[in-house]
Design an enzyme around this catalytic site. Structure first.
Site, PDB file in Angstrom:
ATOM      1  N   ASP A  13      20.564 -60.814  25.587  1.00  0.00           N
ATOM      2  CA  ASP A  13      20.970 -59.629  24.818  1.00  0.00           C
ATOM      3  C   ASP A  13      22.425 -59.679  24.366  1.00  0.00           C
ATOM      4  OD1 ASP A  13      18.417 -58.717  25.302  1.00  0.00           O
ATOM      5  OD2 ASP A  13      19.028 -57.556  27.067  1.00  0.00           O
ATOM      6  N   LYS A  16      22.212 -62.291  19.785  1.00  0.00           N
ATOM      7  CA  LYS A  16      21.780 -63.509  19.093  1.00  0.00           C
ATOM      8  C   LYS A  16      21.108 -63.190  17.755  1.00  0.00           C
ATOM      9  CE  LYS A  16      19.438 -64.493  22.814  1.00  0.00           C
ATOM     10  NZ  LYS A  16      19.975 -63.514  23.771  1.00  0.00           N
ATOM     11  N   GLY A  40      14.015 -59.857  22.755  1.00  0.00           N
ATOM     12  CA  GLY A  40      14.094 -58.764  21.788  1.00  0.00           C
ATOM     13  C   GLY A  40      15.385 -58.973  21.017  1.00  0.00           C
ATOM     14  N   HIS A  41      15.271 -59.441  19.794  1.00  0.00           N
ATOM     15  CA  HIS A  41      16.455 -59.777  19.005  1.00  0.00           C
ATOM     16  C   HIS A  41      16.623 -58.739  17.886  1.00  0.00           C
ATOM     17  CE1 HIS A  41      16.291 -64.276  20.385  1.00  0.00           C
ATOM     18  NE2 HIS A  41      16.386 -63.415  21.366  1.00  0.00           N
TER      19      HIS A  41
HETATM   20  P1  GDP Z   1      19.791 -60.492  21.495  1.00  0.00           P
HETATM   21  O1  GDP Z   1      18.619 -60.433  22.403  1.00  0.00           O
HETATM   22  O2  GDP Z   1      20.813 -61.483  21.947  1.00  0.00           O
HETATM   23  O3  GDP Z   1      19.421 -60.705  20.058  1.00  0.00           O
HETATM   24  O4  GDP Z   1      20.494 -59.065  21.593  1.00  0.00           O
HETATM   25  P2  GDP Z   1      19.745 -57.632  21.572  1.00  0.00           P
HETATM   26  O5  GDP Z   1      19.321 -57.346  20.199  1.00  0.00           O
HETATM   27  O6  GDP Z   1      18.754 -57.551  22.655  1.00  0.00           O
HETATM   28  O7  GDP Z   1      20.930 -56.700  22.049  1.00  0.00           O
HETATM   29  C1  GDP Z   1      22.142 -56.626  21.356  1.00  0.00           C
HETATM   30  C2  GDP Z   1      22.356 -55.157  20.937  1.00  0.00           C
HETATM   31  O8  GDP Z   1      23.695 -55.005  20.524  1.00  0.00           O
HETATM   32  C3  GDP Z   1      21.516 -54.765  19.742  1.00  0.00           C
HETATM   33  O9  GDP Z   1      21.217 -53.408  19.827  1.00  0.00           O
HETATM   34  C4  GDP Z   1      22.437 -55.049  18.557  1.00  0.00           C
HETATM   35  O10 GDP Z   1      22.137 -54.240  17.429  1.00  0.00           O
HETATM   36  C5  GDP Z   1      23.751 -54.657  19.138  1.00  0.00           C
HETATM   37  N1  GDP Z   1      24.923 -55.385  18.632  1.00  0.00           N
HETATM   38  C6  GDP Z   1      25.038 -56.684  18.240  1.00  0.00           C
HETATM   39  N2  GDP Z   1      26.321 -56.977  17.936  1.00  0.00           N
HETATM   40  C7  GDP Z   1      27.025 -55.848  18.146  1.00  0.00           C
HETATM   41  C8  GDP Z   1      28.405 -55.524  18.039  1.00  0.00           C
HETATM   42  O11 GDP Z   1      29.262 -56.342  17.716  1.00  0.00           O
HETATM   43  N3  GDP Z   1      28.767 -54.232  18.349  1.00  0.00           N
HETATM   44  C9  GDP Z   1      27.864 -53.296  18.738  1.00  0.00           C
HETATM   45  N4  GDP Z   1      28.314 -52.083  19.023  1.00  0.00           N
HETATM   46  N5  GDP Z   1      26.560 -53.573  18.850  1.00  0.00           N
HETATM   47  C10 GDP Z   1      26.155 -54.836  18.572  1.00  0.00           C
HETATM   48  P1  IMO Z   2      16.736 -61.902  24.787  1.00  0.00           P
HETATM   49  O1  IMO Z   2      16.239 -63.101  24.026  1.00  0.00           O
HETATM   50  C1  IMO Z   2      17.593 -60.006  28.621  1.00  0.00           C
HETATM   51  C2  IMO Z   2      15.026 -61.091  32.003  1.00  0.00           C
HETATM   52  C3  IMO Z   2      14.114 -60.011  32.542  1.00  0.00           C
HETATM   53  C4  IMO Z   2      14.015 -60.454  33.984  1.00  0.00           C
HETATM   54  C5  IMO Z   2      14.012 -61.967  33.877  1.00  0.00           C
HETATM   55  C6  IMO Z   2      12.625 -62.601  33.894  1.00  0.00           C
HETATM   56  O2  IMO Z   2      16.456 -60.609  24.114  1.00  0.00           O
HETATM   57  O3  IMO Z   2      18.166 -62.075  25.163  1.00  0.00           O
HETATM   58  P2  IMO Z   2      10.581 -62.700  32.197  1.00  0.00           P
HETATM   59  O4  IMO Z   2       9.913 -61.631  31.392  1.00  0.00           O
HETATM   60  O5  IMO Z   2      11.166 -63.790  31.389  1.00  0.00           O
HETATM   61  O6  IMO Z   2       9.717 -63.201  33.308  1.00  0.00           O
HETATM   62  O7  IMO Z   2      11.808 -61.948  32.939  1.00  0.00           O
HETATM   63  O8  IMO Z   2      14.661 -62.277  32.663  1.00  0.00           O
HETATM   64  N1  IMO Z   2      14.879 -61.334  30.538  1.00  0.00           N
HETATM   65  C7  IMO Z   2      15.780 -60.951  29.624  1.00  0.00           C
HETATM   66  N2  IMO Z   2      16.896 -60.213  29.749  1.00  0.00           N
HETATM   67  N3  IMO Z   2      17.240 -60.492  27.414  1.00  0.00           N
HETATM   68  C8  IMO Z   2      16.141 -61.253  27.273  1.00  0.00           C
HETATM   69  O9  IMO Z   2      15.825 -61.880  26.119  1.00  0.00           O
HETATM   70  C9  IMO Z   2      15.318 -61.477  28.403  1.00  0.00           C
HETATM   71  N4  IMO Z   2      14.167 -62.135  28.610  1.00  0.00           N
HETATM   72  C10 IMO Z   2      13.913 -62.048  29.934  1.00  0.00           C
HETATM   73  O10 IMO Z   2      14.686 -58.736  32.409  1.00  0.00           O
HETATM   74  O11 IMO Z   2      15.174 -60.078  34.679  1.00  0.00           O
HETATM   75 MG    MG Z   3      17.515 -58.995  23.492  1.00  0.00          MG
END
Ligand code: GDP
Ligand code: IMO
Ligand code: MG
Length: 422
Positions: A13, A16, A40-41
């Site tokens: 998270d 990416k 979840g991207h």
């Molecule tokens: P990912 O799994 O690495 O793609 O990240 P996620 O989407 O799960 O979580 C990142 C969260 O931070 C999302 O809600 C993005 O919209 C948000 N986000 C990304 N870059 C920034 C930033 O520079 N500032 C803020 N405030 N939010 C951001």
């Molecule tokens: P992105 O790509 C954050 C965590 C789960 C749990 C552990 C194992 O959005 O960064 P799993 O379902 O893989 O067996 O869970 O890894 N986890 C993540 N945490 N971002 C993710 O993906 C994750 N994918 C799995 O919360 O602790």
């Molecule tokens: Mg994510």
């Protein structure tokens, strides 16, 4: 042309999805190489917010080919739902999305097994997303798995029933009730749906791209501290989330890896169980969670929050061979007058270390912090690095000096446009 790899350096998270979408116009191909719908991207642009789980984050950019690689585990039901959710954007995904025939399938029983295993672990549960990731990778390495290419063969249903039988046998040993029938009809619907897409030998596809000088960006899921070998085991995911995973997850030779973009939040978050040395349990942690809107993009669970952990970041830089760092969510720290970075761990016997202990969970680890003056101004409108407040520049310079890697992107908001390229 060598391929570039983008991956998360923390517990996932990091942002990416946002950065892949931002960088995608520079690339001909975007490829996912591991993980599955546990990812979840999030992408934000033109007032829309999208969360992608299975589909690569290059999908909203025209003319880019998107690949789901052999290292991925694919849930056809999630995939179908995700594609249908994108229908209003009028992107013809049957043209620019390619799926490896070697991608492993997540069966409905994999999700049941995930839930049964977690329930049996009780208070020691991993905090899995329950998307069937672990059981599906287990079947892959146990050589039982079904792959995307298998759906085209006449014996698919039989092989499915055979594997389902094995899973039901395992489930019978667990105190776990389930109703499989409900999930099976949508599964077979989704399998038919999957047949509309380009199912390819993606290792040839990628290597042809490399040979013909096309640019390829490999998109990691999860983060290095969730890597099955190097993360905080057993509180990890079930794949290699590190740069080497791009080689095995796409069929690319190590010498064909070019830049490695390591992305990290200006602080740390973690969702699910497991050790987290800099976790904050006080009002500061709550403010960080609120300001950063730190709730899981896949499960909606609150993310645990804490200060930046430099020993962990340096570890991730080392195992991935990171060549450029991207710092995300700098804007979130704007609310604090004082900001901290953990520079060392103090172990139970009083010694200081910069290394990750073998078993972070069992080790008494106290973070040692260096304090920084906060910038305390809104940075979301900043577009060029010259206009970055001096205190934020100091914060970044310290991370660069300590990690030995330049920070080339600073993200100051969730939108595509809220990005400072140095
Ligand atoms: P990912 O799994 O690495 O793609 O990240 P996620 O989407 O799960 O979580 C990142 C969260 O931070 C999302 O809600 C993005 O919209 C948000 N986000 C990304 N870059 C920034 C930033 O520079 N500032 C803020 N405030 N939010 C951001
Ligand atoms: P992105 O790509 C954050 C965590 C789960 C749990 C552990 C194992 O959005 O960064 P799993 O379902 O893989 O067996 O869970 O890894 N986890 C993540 N945490 N971002 C993710 O993906 C994750 N994918 C799995 O919360 O602790
Ligand atoms: Mg994510």
């Amino acid at each position: 042309m060598k391929i570039d790899v983008l991956l998360g350096l923390q517990w996932g998270d990091e942002g990416k999805g946002k950065v892949v979408d931002y960088l995608a116009p520079k690339y001909d191909v975007v490829a996912r190489f591991q993980g599955g719908p546990n990812a979840g991207h999030t992408l934000e642009f033109d007032g829309h917010k999208h969360v992608l789980h299975q589909i690569p984050s290059g999908i909203f950019r025209e003319k880019i080919k998107n690949i789901i690689g052999n290292g991925v585990v694919l849930d056809p039901i999630v995939f179908k739902k995700e594609i249908e959710g994108l229908s209003k954007f009028e992107i013809d995904l049957t043209k620019n999305l390619f799926i490896s025939k070697k991608t492993q399938l997540i069966l409905p029983t994999h999700k049941l097994l995930d839930a049964a295993y977690e329930k049996a672990k009780g208070k020691d549960k991993i905090g899995s997303t329950l998307k069937g990731i672990g059981p599906s990778y287990q079947d892959k390495t146990a050589r039982n798995g079904l792959r995307v290419g298998d759906i085209l063969a006449p014996g698919f249903k039989e092989r499915y029933l055979n594997l389902r039988g094995k899973h039901e046998n395992i489930l019978s040993h667990y105190d776990f009730e389930y109703d499989l029938q409900e999930a099976e009809a949508p599964f077979f619907d989704a399998i038919e749906f999957l047949k509309r897409f380009k199912l390819v030998n993606s290792e040839y596809f990628i290597n042809n791209s490399i040979r013909s000088e096309e640019t390829v960006l490999a998109e990691g899921a999860q983060g290095s501290l969730l890597d099955v070998d190097f993360g905080s085991y057993p509180y990890v995911t079930s794949s290699n989330t590190m740069s080497a995973g791009a080689c095995t997850g796409l069929g690319v030779a190590p010498r064909n890896i070019g830049k490695v973009f390591g992305i990290f939040k200006a602080y740390c978050t973690r969702v699910g169980s497991g050790p987290f040395p800099t976790e904050l349990f006080d009002a500061t942690g709550e403010e960080m969670q609120k300001e950063g809107n730190e709730f899981g993009a896949t499960t909606g669970r609150p993310r645990r929050c804490g200060w930046l952990d430099l020993p962990a970041l340096k570890y991730a830089v080392m195992i991935n061979g990171v060549t450029e760092l991207f710092m995300m969510k700098a804007d979130v720290l704007s609310i604090f007058e004082e900001i901290k970075i953990c520079t060392h761990y103090k172990l139970g016997d009083g010694t200081l270390t910069e290394e990750m202990p073998f078993q972070l969970m069992d080790e008494e680890v106290e973070p040692v912090y260096k304090s920084f003056k906060g910038w305390h101004v809104d940075v979301r409108d900043v577009k060029v690095y010259d206009n970055v407040p001096a205190e934020l520049k100091d914060y970044i310079a310290f991370i660069e000096a300590e990690s030995g890697v330049p920070v080339t992107i600073v993200s100051v908001g969730p939108d595509r446009t809220e990005t400072i390229l140095r």
